[in-house]
Enzyme design. Structure first.
Site, short mmCIF file in Angstrom:
data_model
loop_
_atom_site.label_atom_id
_atom_site.label_comp_id
_atom_site.label_asym_id
_atom_site.label_seq_id
_atom_site.Cartn_x
_atom_site.Cartn_y
_atom_site.Cartn_z
N TYR A 7 0.63 -1.19 0.07
CA TYR A 7 0.09 -0.04 -0.02
C TYR A 7 0.91 1.30 0.16
CZ TYR A 7 -3.21 3.58 1.56
OH TYR A 7 -3.99 4.68 1.96
N ASP B 230 0.99 7.21 10.59
CA ASP B 230 1.99 6.13 10.77
C ASP B 230 3.30 6.37 10.28
OD1 ASP B 230 2.12 4.69 7.84
OD2 ASP B 230 -0.14 5.22 8.58
N GLU C 69 -1.71 15.07 9.63
CA GLU C 69 -2.55 14.10 10.33
C GLU C 69 -3.48 14.58 11.31
OE1 GLU C 69 -2.92 10.46 10.32
OE2 GLU C 69 -3.99 10.93 11.86
N ASP D 276 -7.07 18.62 10.92
CA ASP D 276 -7.84 18.19 9.97
C ASP D 276 -7.32 18.41 8.56
OD1 ASP D 276 -9.90 17.44 8.11
OD2 ASP D 276 -11.38 18.45 9.51
N GLY D 277 -6.99 17.40 7.59
CA GLY D 277 -6.70 18.01 6.19
C GLY D 277 -7.33 19.03 5.69
N ASP E 269 -3.68 9.77 1.96
CA ASP E 269 -3.40 8.49 2.73
C ASP E 269 -4.62 8.49 3.76
OD1 ASP E 269 -3.03 6.06 3.90
OD2 ASP E 269 -0.97 6.61 4.77
N SER F 191 -8.31 7.40 6.08
CA SER F 191 -9.02 5.98 6.48
C SER F 191 -10.37 6.08 5.53
CB SER F 191 -9.18 6.08 7.89
OG SER F 191 -9.21 7.45 8.35
N1 AAT Z 1 -0.93 4.29 5.92
C1 AAT Z 1 -1.74 3.38 6.94
C2 AAT Z 1 -3.05 3.70 6.34
C3 AAT Z 1 -4.15 4.47 6.45
S1 AAT Z 1 -3.94 5.44 7.81
C4 AAT Z 1 -5.39 6.84 7.53
C5 AAT Z 1 -4.99 8.08 8.49
O1 AAT Z 1 -5.79 9.08 7.95
C6 AAT Z 1 -5.29 7.86 10.13
O2 AAT Z 1 -4.05 7.95 10.74
C7 AAT Z 1 -6.46 8.88 10.31
O3 AAT Z 1 -6.33 9.35 11.75
C8 AAT Z 1 -6.18 9.83 9.13
N2 AAT Z 1 -7.10 10.97 9.03
C9 AAT Z 1 -8.54 10.57 9.03
N3 AAT Z 1 -9.10 11.60 8.65
C10 AAT Z 1 -8.42 12.73 8.64
C11 AAT Z 1 -8.58 14.02 8.29
N4 AAT Z 1 -9.42 14.74 8.07
N5 AAT Z 1 -7.24 14.96 8.04
C12 AAT Z 1 -6.05 14.25 8.37
N6 AAT Z 1 -5.87 12.96 8.60
C13 AAT Z 1 -6.97 12.14 8.71
C14 AAT Z 1 -5.47 4.36 5.58
C15 AAT Z 1 -5.97 2.91 5.73
C16 AAT Z 1 -7.19 2.72 4.70
C17 AAT Z 1 -7.90 1.48 5.14
C18 AAT Z 1 -8.81 0.92 4.11
N7 AAT Z 1 -9.80 0.01 4.72
#
Ligand code: AAT
Length: 272
Positions: free
Chosen positions: A64, A89, A109, A140-141, A159, A161
């Site tokens: 990934y 991470d 993040e 917040d992004g 990247d 969630s």
């Molecule tokens: N690299 C590992 C995979 C990820 S991590 C996704 C990250 O996005 C998390 O640490 C989360 O806290 C962050 N995140 C979520 N919303 C926001 C936001 N609004 N602004 C900034 N960061 C954010 C992705 C995994 C994918 C899973 C697939 N099922």
């Protein structure tokens, strides 16, 4: 639910749940945004889970993190300024840092607990934060992008969630518009874009929005990740109006030097 096993249950993949055998729970906490858990699995190394959803495992994170990073960065000559949204991470930072042309790596993040937990339990991933080009903003992004001057970045990597929880807005049209604005002409974005087996409706919406917003090229790519739902995950790969980007013929391969440091690439190569 089988005792001693972790099962990934979510309305985003109804009727199915991938399970991993747990050896030991190493961390459980509740941040302002989500539940954070780390466990030692029997066969995939340590696993990071947010709100019950697997974010990464030590065994397959390479597929990934390398793909979401090198698909965009190998497609443009000399990327210099890169923004990562999410990715607390540090794995994407580790991959961006392989590119010698890069001068500045910003990361936004939302959850500081993810960063702290990664530094504690996933040193080979959080190593990305040690690169001197990295600047971390906890926030917040969506808000972060609002303050970015137009045309700042050569590449943005989202990247994030899944769209249930703090990442919801990262899948919506206004967010893509602010990413486009933050990119220079001919700049590239790569976003986590779910699975064609489970989320075709989400993907169709994203593609339709991106076709309106990104006047360069709009593509969908995917890779295999055994511990993500349906065993695969996709990426939206787009470029802004300007020098045309052909994601299918990358112009900026990683040099032998970049890919054969002390941490060689495990998944991405020019043929992939
Ligand atoms: N690299 C590992 C995979 C990820 S991590 C996704 C990250 O996005 C998390 O640490 C989360 O806290 C962050 N995140 C979520 N919303 C926001 C936001 N609004 N602004 C900034 N960061 C954010 C992705 C995994 C994918 C899973 C697939 N099922």
């Amino acid at each position: 639910v089988i005792p001693g096993w972790f099962s990934e249950i979510s309305p985003m993949w109804p009727g199915e749940a991938h399970s991993l055998k747990m050896e030991k729970i190493l961390f459980q906490g509740k941040s302002d945004y989500q539940n954070v858990m780390v466990f030692q699995s029997s066969t995939y190394g340590k696993v990071l889970v947010l709100d019950g959803v697997i974010q990464l495992t030590e065994r397959d994170e390479c597929a990934y993190q390398e793909m979401i990073t090198h698909l965009p960065l190998c497609s443009i000559p000399n990327p210099k300024k890169v923004l990562v949204i999410g990715g607390g991470d540090g794995g994407v930072l580790r991959e961006v840092a392989r590119h010698a042309s890069v001068e500045k790596i910003d990361i936004c993040e939302i959850d500081k607990m993810v960063v702290d937990v990664s530094k504690q339990f996933f040193p080979d991933i959080a190593v990305g934060f040690e690169d001197p080009r990295v600047t971390l903003t906890v926030g917040d992004g969506v808000a972060f992008l609002k303050d970015v001057p137009e045309g700042t970045y050569d590449a943005v990597i989202v990247d994030s969630s899944d769209p249930i929880g703090p990442a919801q807005e990262l899948f919506e049209k206004p967010f893509f518009a602010s990413v486009a604005k933050a990119l220079r002409p001919g700049g590239v974005v790569c976003t986590q874009a779910e699975s064609i087996w489970l989320h075709m409706h989400i993907i169709e919406d994203i593609v339709a929005n991106c076709r309106q917003i990104f006047k360069g090229s709009v593509n969908y790519a995917w890779t295999t990740v055994p511990t993500y739902p349906s065993g695969m995950i996709g990426f939206m790969l787009c470029s802004t109006e300007g020098p045309l980007v052909d994601f299918k013929h990358p112009v900026n391969p990683l040099s032998e030097n970049d890919s054969q440091q002390s941490r060689p690439l495990k998944f991405y190569n020019s043929e992939v």
